[in-house]
Design a protein around this motif. Structure first.
Motif, PDB file in Angstrom:
ATOM      1  N   LYS A 130       0.867  -1.176   0.000  1.00 58.01           N
ATOM      2  CA  LYS A 130       0.000   0.000   0.000  1.00 58.01           C
ATOM      3  C   LYS A 130       0.895   1.214   0.000  1.00 58.01           C
ATOM      4  O   LYS A 130       2.102   1.121   0.174  1.00 58.01           O
ATOM      5  N   TYR A 185       2.295  -3.005   3.928  1.00 60.87           N
ATOM      6  CA  TYR A 185       1.776  -4.038   3.042  1.00 60.87           C
ATOM      7  C   TYR A 185       0.933  -4.992   3.860  1.00 60.87           C
ATOM      8  O   TYR A 185       1.011  -5.048   5.087  1.00 60.87           O
ATOM      9  N   SER A 186       0.124  -5.730   3.172  1.00 58.83           N
ATOM     10  CA  SER A 186      -0.618  -6.781   3.854  1.00 58.83           C
ATOM     11  C   SER A 186      -0.300  -8.092   3.158  1.00 58.83           C
ATOM     12  O   SER A 186       0.153  -8.105   2.015  1.00 58.83           O
ATOM     13  N   ILE A 187      -0.515  -9.156   3.867  1.00 60.53           N
ATOM     14  CA  ILE A 187      -0.112 -10.452   3.349  1.00 60.53           C
ATOM     15  C   ILE A 187      -1.346 -11.257   2.998  1.00 60.53           C
ATOM     16  O   ILE A 187      -2.294 -11.329   3.784  1.00 60.53           O
ATOM     17  N   THR A 227      -3.351 -14.846   1.800  1.00 56.75           N
ATOM     18  CA  THR A 227      -3.445 -16.132   2.489  1.00 56.75           C
ATOM     19  C   THR A 227      -2.717 -17.210   1.710  1.00 56.75           C
ATOM     20  O   THR A 227      -2.473 -17.086   0.515  1.00 56.75           O
ATOM     21  N   MET A 251      12.028  -8.181   5.998  1.00 52.35           N
ATOM     22  CA  MET A 251      10.933  -7.993   5.058  1.00 52.35           C
ATOM     23  C   MET A 251      11.244  -6.801   4.160  1.00 52.35           C
ATOM     24  O   MET A 251      11.565  -5.713   4.652  1.00 52.35           O
ATOM     25  N   GLU A 297      -9.148  -9.462   4.720  1.00 50.86           N
ATOM     26  CA  GLU A 297      -8.422  -9.352   5.968  1.00 50.86           C
ATOM     27  C   GLU A 297      -7.281  -8.345   5.876  1.00 50.86           C
ATOM     28  O   GLU A 297      -6.614  -8.080   6.850  1.00 50.86           O
ATOM     29  N   LEU A 303      -4.591  -6.753   9.192  1.00 51.23           N
ATOM     30  CA  LEU A 303      -3.180  -6.988   9.467  1.00 51.23           C
ATOM     31  C   LEU A 303      -2.339  -6.129   8.544  1.00 51.23           C
ATOM     32  O   LEU A 303      -2.207  -6.446   7.371  1.00 51.23           O
ATOM     33  N   HIS A 362       1.382  -4.590   7.721  1.00 45.29           N
ATOM     34  CA  HIS A 362       2.793  -4.793   8.071  1.00 45.29           C
ATOM     35  C   HIS A 362       3.620  -3.639   7.558  1.00 45.29           C
ATOM     36  O   HIS A 362       3.314  -3.080   6.519  1.00 45.29           O
ATOM     37  N   GLU A 412      10.610  -3.762   7.029  1.00 44.44           N
ATOM     38  CA  GLU A 412      11.841  -3.204   7.607  1.00 44.44           C
ATOM     39  C   GLU A 412      12.782  -2.758   6.500  1.00 44.44           C
ATOM     40  O   GLU A 412      13.599  -1.903   6.674  1.00 44.44           O
ATOM     41  N   GLY A 413      12.614  -3.452   5.386  1.00 42.11           N
ATOM     42  CA  GLY A 413      13.460  -3.118   4.250  1.00 42.11           C
ATOM     43  C   GLY A 413      14.896  -3.436   4.549  1.00 42.11           C
ATOM     44  O   GLY A 413      15.269  -3.723   5.680  1.00 42.11           O
TER      45      GLY A 413
END
Lengths: 218, 874
Positions: free
Chosen positions: A40, A45-47, A49, A168, B22, B26, B28, B31-32
């Motif tokens: 985004k 970001y979102s993960i 499934t 990440m 969803e 959630l 995130h 961190e890069g």
């Protein structure tokens, strides 16, 4: 050297090779895959499934869980069947090793190509045995199932340890860490290689590369 | 179900803009890869480069240096070819006349051959073509290497700047220990090594020195064929760079070497099963490499010359001592190197020993040569005198053919002769010199002690410390000799080599396969005769010779105070340190003469304890500091460690200047200032490097502390091994007449010159009265050791003559009183040598023999330091 290496050893019958390998590779990859990232704005970001499915083996009394991604399965099956063929053709004592290597890419400046730096290597050593009669095969079928179960537990234990994983990535760097080519799942960048018979030593090309590198070193 | 659905959707509807899913729940934050320094692939190479860049004082210096070297090479080759082919020497020497019409003067351009003639001459000469081709390849090789390195080191540069937060301009003024501390620090953040959360200093050392440690261990265990007995020359050592290169090629990185890559030994070599087969394979590989060497011999020779030329300039730059006539041989460097000792650490300590070593070697001028040289010098001198006198009378003499050249030649001849004639006023004391050398080089075969005046010792020492001419000669014949050694000597050892690598390789998590000796584990590789009695479980095969494990451990612990060794090792280190301290205090406690006791104790106290005590010694010498000093002493070493850089620098600057002023006054205070002298020489060499002073001085103290420990351990070892059969690395094949034969400490040496002055006047019989000692001693010290001191120093000597005699008197007295029981003990020890092994920790201090024994050791330490001081003050 700067990578972890885990070794798994299995002893199986020739026809079980494929399934045994699939079981182990899929198990590892199950734990080393995430859902697709959706970036985004604001750098978050979102993960997505990850679906899983149970897979029953034909030649082993064993069922394992794998990521329900046909593409991933296809890639792995291809590698494993190549390995199986090579093992069958080698005609040697039926020793082989297949390794699953997780790496990350590092962009480097002009004269060098991008580096692929492994951070975890799983080596599965396979020992193929020939069995004389049906009864032994039955026993083997059960025993290999048990053994694979142990290995799966083993893999999970290793993965549960709190150890180095690539951080990440941001959107621009996601290709350096994850394999984004699959549309339903996103494993860490991986590479499957195999080697037949014990050890051939380093190949000529790596030796040459080292030789050049060493002469160039200060 | 439908009910739930609708309800759910209604709730969903309140979130207006995002689709169901969803994703919202959630989120995130990546961190890069904030830094590119996490998880470096080849840490060995990486650390090596970091170290190299540090040693080369930053990127710009390195770049410039390399560029100039490239240009230099072009110039040298071009100029040589030009001189050889394009100059008409007949014109230059006026054998041929130039038919100039306008003037009779010969100009330089006249002597040059025209371009076409010149190129034709070059083209016809196939040798020149050959040399040109080789040097062309050499130059291209260097160019490619240069470009490659620039690219690699650019990355290291940005590592320094971005990760370590050090700019290139401050790099030359930072010590390696500082850089290392920062690397350890950033590991926590960047995780450059993924195996561990934290790196230790030892990990970094292991990676940088992985192969060097193996080489040191192999030399230590006498595995490499470097000692030979050719028929005429007697025993000699042949170890050249070419040979070293071949060894490394065979073991570490060549095609089919024992190592798979930088960090792991090949699997099959780790298993004992097929060692014979592997040995065969190794032997045949050595054979092939030997043959290849033989075939490439002429190419290598030319290459060698070029390479020698350039690395020689490099050596001079790096090692100030190398301008002298001698240098530490390559073998010596391997033999003297600790495990886990970086190049600059080794270099600095060898350079410190250089002066003493060359003095020692000069003790052994052959009397025969002296006689010859004196006479040759006489005749040459008279000829020269006549010629010069004639020239002065009428300078036309110079125009006579060959007069100028013969004057030059005669001058050179006299200079050479004079180097063989010893100074009349110079008296040498080899035993002391050797001890001073030992304080710096830390290793020495047992049988040298007490035999320092013998020619055999000198010969053996010259294997470590050879003439530079010999060094160059060896390098030049190396292309021919190397294949022979490989084929006939190394090949025979292939099985031993295979066994060595199998037995002495351990896999360390986060480091890979390293030489197990480099772990410096007393338990595995300790030598019972070197203070690890009872702690070591090593078989003779596993023990490192010459106390290498123990000394390396001490060295590493002292140079890297932040390092946390494993439990037993810590115990060993602290025990040893404590012992050195205790004996320092014990020495004075046994002799409660309040006047004399402060001196030796504060000597050691300040050598160990650093600045604060140093100050107190200089300023409060005569005050009653007995209790105060004792308190300061107990935490001497910890004081050294815990010194915060800033306060220590202040302290040290103060104390250094104190040392400056008082340093030349007395022998004892010279001893104290010995470390200060070193620091001073460094800092005076580069007065701009003020910022570096702190860490430099600290490392100076570390090296002094190490010297004390080395001397102490050697002393203990000597006492311990006296009477029992000792093993020598040096001559393991021949159990020779060793130091055991002579109780060297009390022996009066046949040569009166080699009687060292503290010994001579410490014997009560030779001393008329304590007050008489100092004057005579200081007199002898200045005459015996020659070079009385610079004129500036002598003035201070004058000024401070009072305290000088005072302190020396006190020191001498203590040494003497300590000596008496020692002599008694020496006899006692010969009778029952095993009783005086290094005491276990709990042994009470009240027992007589340990006391005496300790005193003895301390005395020797003190004497060693007097020696060091004497050498320094010259």
């Amino acid at each position: 050297m700067n990578c972890r290496s885990e070794v798994l050893e299995v002893t199986v019958e020739a026809r079980q090779v494929e399934e045994a390998m699939l079981a182990l590779l899929h198990t590892i990859l199950l734990h080393r895959s995430t859902g697709k990232f959706h970036y985004k704005k604001e750098g978050t970001y979102s993960i997505g499934t990850v679906g899983t499915l149970d897979f029953d083996c034909d030649f082993i009394d064993f069922t394992f869980v794998r990521v329900s991604s046909e593409e991933l399965d296809r890639v792995i099956r291809k590698a494993v069947s190549e390995f199986k063929d090579a093992l069958g053709n080698s005609g040697s004592d039926g020793m082989g090793q297949i390794s699953l290597e997780f790496y990350q890419k590092k962009k480097s400046r002009w004269p060098f190509s991008d580096e692929c730096i492994p951070w975890e290597v799983w080596s599965i050593k396979v020992n193929v045995v020939n069995l004389a009669n049906e009864q032994e095969r039955q026993i083997c079928r059960e025993k290999v199932g048990e053994k694979l179960g142990e290995k799966v537990i083993n893999v999970v234990e290793v993965i549960n340890r709190h150890e180095y994983l690539p951080k990440m990535p941001t959107q621009s760097e996601v290709d350096n860490v994850f394999d984004t080519s699959l549309k339903d799942v996103q494993p860490y960048l991986y590479k499957i290689t195999f080697q037949i018979t014990d050890s051939l030593g380093t190949s000529v090309s790596t030796t040459m590369r080292r030789l050049i590198k060493d002469t160039l070193a200060l | 179900m439908a009910h739930f659905d609708t309800e759910y959707q209604r709730l969903e509807a309140s979130y207006s803009d995002s689709p169901p899913g969803e994703e919202n729940l959630l989120m995130h934050v990546p961190e890069g890869a904030k830094s590119q320094w996490h998880h470096i692939e080849n840490l060995d190479l990486f650390f090596q480069r970091v170290y190299n860049l540090h040693q080369k004082n930053g990127f710009t210096c390195m770049l410039l240096g390399e560029i100039f070297e490239l240009v230099q090479l072009l110039f040298v080759v071009g100029f040589t070819v030009f001189l050889a082919n394009c100059v008409d020497y007949d014109i230059l020497f006026a054998n041929k006349f130039v038919n100039h019409t306008d003037s009779s003067k010969v100009t330089l351009p006249d002597a040059f051959l025209p371009v076409d003639v010149c190129s034709a001459r070059i083209r016809d000469n196939s040798f020149v073509i050959f040399v040109l081709i080789i040097s062309g390849v050499f130059w291209l090789h260097r160019l490619v290497k240069f470009i490659y390195n620039v690219c690699c080191y650019w990355e290291i540069r940005s590592f320094y700047i971005n990760a370590l937060k050090m700019t290139m301009s401050e790099l030359p003024y930072a010590t390696w220990q500082e850089v290392q501390a920062r690397i350890v620090e950033i590991q926590k953040e960047h995780q450059i090594c993924i195996h561990k959360k934290e790196l230790t200093e030892l990990d970094i050392y292991h990676r940088i020195l992985r192969f060097k440690n193996y080489m040191v261990a192999m030399v230590n265990k006498s595995l490499l064929p470097v000692r030979f007995r050719p028929p005429v020359l007697g025993e000699c050592v042949f170890y050249t760079r070419g040979l070293k290169y071949n060894f490394e090629l065979i073991f570490f990185w060549g095609p089919g070497s024992l190592f798979e890559n930088e960090w792991s030994l090949k699997q099959e070599y780790k298993r004992g099963g097929n060692r014979l087969e592997l040995a065969d394979r190794l032997a045949s590989r050595i054979l092939w490499i030997g043959i290849a060497n033989l075939l490439l011999c002429p190419v290598i020779l030319v290459w060698q010359i070029l390479y020698a030329f350039f690395s020689y300039t490099e050596v001079i730059k790096r090692e100030p001592g190398s301008l002298g006539a001698r240098c530490w041989s390559l073998y010596g460097r391997c033999y003297l190197r600790h495990f886990n000792e970086l190049d600059h650490e080794l270099m600095s300590r060898l350079s410190k020993g250089y002066k003493a070593a060359s003095k020692y070697m000069n003790c052994f001028l052959s009397p025969l040569l002296t006689v010859v040289a004196k006479n040759v010098a006489f005749f040459a001198g008279s000829l020269l005198a006549v010629l010069i006198a004639l020239t002065i009378y009428d300078e036309d003499v110079l125009a006579v053919e060959h007069v100028l050249s013969s004057i030059t030649l005669l001058g050179v001849c006299i200079t050479v002769c004079r180097s063989f004639i010893p100074d009349k006023h110079m008296v040498f004391c080899p035993e002391q010199l050797l001890r001073v050398i030992l304080a710096h080089i830390h290793y020495m075969p047992d049988h040298w002690q007490g035999n320092a005046h013998r020619y055999e010792t000198r010969d053996q020492f010259s294997q470590l410390f050879q003439y530079k001419a010999v060094f160059i000669l060896e390098e030049l014949i190396s292309p021919v000799v190397t294949p022979i050694i490989l084929i006939f000597c190394l090949r025979r050892k292939s099985l031993e080599i295979i066994d060595f690598f199998r037995n002495f390789t351990v896999e360390v998590v986060g480091v890979g396969d390293t030489c197990s000796f480099a772990q410096m584990d007393i338990r595995q590789h300790g030598h019972p005769a070197w203070m690890s009695e009872g702690k070591t479980e090593a078989s003779i095969y596993q023990q490192a010779e010459d106390g290498k494990t123990e000394l390396s451990l001490m060295h590493f612990a002292i140079t890297n105070p932040q390092w946390h060794p494993p439990q037993e090792t810590t115990h060993f280190i602290s025990q040893l340190k404590e012992r050195v301290h205790r004996e320092a205090t014990g020495a004075s406690d046994t002799h409660p003469l309040s006047l004399s006791e402060s001196e030796p104790r504060s000597l050691i106290a300040n050598l160990l304890g650093g600045p604060s005590t140093l100050n107190s010694v200089h300023f409060g010498r005569d005050s009653s500091l007995t209790n105060h000093a004792a308190a300061g002493l107990s935490d001497g070493a910890s004081a050294l460690r815990s010194l915060s850089p800033i306060s220590s620098s202040l302290h040290l600057k103060g104390s250094l200047s104190a040392a400056h002023r008082a340093g030349h006054t007395s022998a004892m205070s010279k001893a104290m200032a010995s470390s200060g002298t070193d620091a001073r020489t460094v800092s005076s060499g580069s007065s701009a490097w003020e910022g570096q002073l702190t860490s430099l001085v600290l490392s100076e103290y570390a090296s002094t502390e190490m010297s004390i420990h080395a001397l102490y351990m050697h002393e203990l070892h000597k006492q311990q091994s006296r009477g029992e059969h000792s093993r020598h690395t040096w001559h393991r094949q021949e159990s020779d007449e060793s130091s055991d034969s002579v109780p060297d400490e009390v022996r009066s040496e046949p040569n009166p010159h080699s009687r060292n002055f503290p010994r001579s006047h410490t014997f009560p019989t030779t001393v008329p009265s304590p007050s008489a000692i100092p004057t005579s001693a200081s007199a002898t010290s200045s005459t015996m050791l020659g070079q009385g001191g610079a004129s500036s120093q002598s003035s201070t000597q004058q000024r401070y003559s009072g305290p000088a005699t005072d302190s020396f008197g006190a020191g001498g007295k203590v040494v003497r009183s300590a000596r008496v029981p020692m002599g008694g003990w020496a006899e006692d020890g010969q009778a029952a040598p095993r009783r005086h092994e290094p005491l276990p920790e709990e042994s009470s201090e009240d027992e007589m023999p340990p006391h005496v024994h300790k005193v003895n050791a301390v005395c020797v330490c003190v004497m060693g330091y007097v020696d060091v001081a004497c050498l320094h003050c010259k």
